[in-house]
Design a protein around this motif. Sequence first.
Motif: not given
Length: 283
Positions: A144-165
């Motif tokens: 969860t990412i919040t702004g200067p006032s503490g208000r929640e701005l963005l929420a993410f779910a963890r993604a699996e790291q892909p196998e990279s080239a």
Amino acid sequence: MGREGQNILAKTAFLIVVAACIVSVVWTGGADTSPDESGRIAEPLSGTAWNLVEFRADNGSVVAPLHGEAPLIVFGESGTLTGSAGCNLYSASYRINGSTIAVEPVVATAAYPANEQELVQQENRYRELLVAAASYRVEDDRLTITGPSGRELLAFARAEQPESAPLLATEWHLTHYTNGSGSTVASPVPGTDIILVFDSDGTLSGSAGCNAYSAPYRVNETGLSVERVIATKASCTEPAGVMEQEKAYLDLLRSAAGYRIVGDTLAVIDGTGRVILFFESEA
């Protein structure tokens, strides 16, 4: 419809931007993480990837992203984040100190579908909120990412790291590059194919669109330096702009200071931490 950014990163299950070296540094902490003696989080975000699940709309409500168009983000080890905003690729420098986070202005491609105004609005809002970030917290698999006032701005779910080239033994094709002051991102001139190959003997080579080129290179973890680029001297008149593009590309390659790989996407980074070249591996 122009979906270059999303297509490049879709294969990574979340995303873009990043490294064969980074993917071995996966964040596994939960809500019980605590700062170490220096005041920094013991297990920071570097090396983690996330899918957006909620964001703060213009009217203040919390909404889900458009179906199939959710922004994606990867945090690099050396202060660079990259991803897909839903359609376009983006990158930015970021700083973390304890639970605080600051994101510099975002550099992004500009492939906006004319008939998808909702997607354009979502991308603009997402980037606006990302730059407004002031603090973050991780609870289980939720960021969860919040702004200067503490208000929640963005929420993410963890993604699996892909196998990279792998960096070596892969033929990388340029998909985007920065121009001007580095504040804008352009696609290659239609009809041109800029190629980059890293050989195990410490030499890179490829096609700059008209001329063949080669140079010694050095890598160290996620660091990259390119020296003494040599190119053939042909002059191509078609397609229009190919020679100007070639010069810009080779100049950017000379300024390389680092790289990230996520899935089939390679991002080359300059000394300021800004992504200057985006490549995709040959299928």
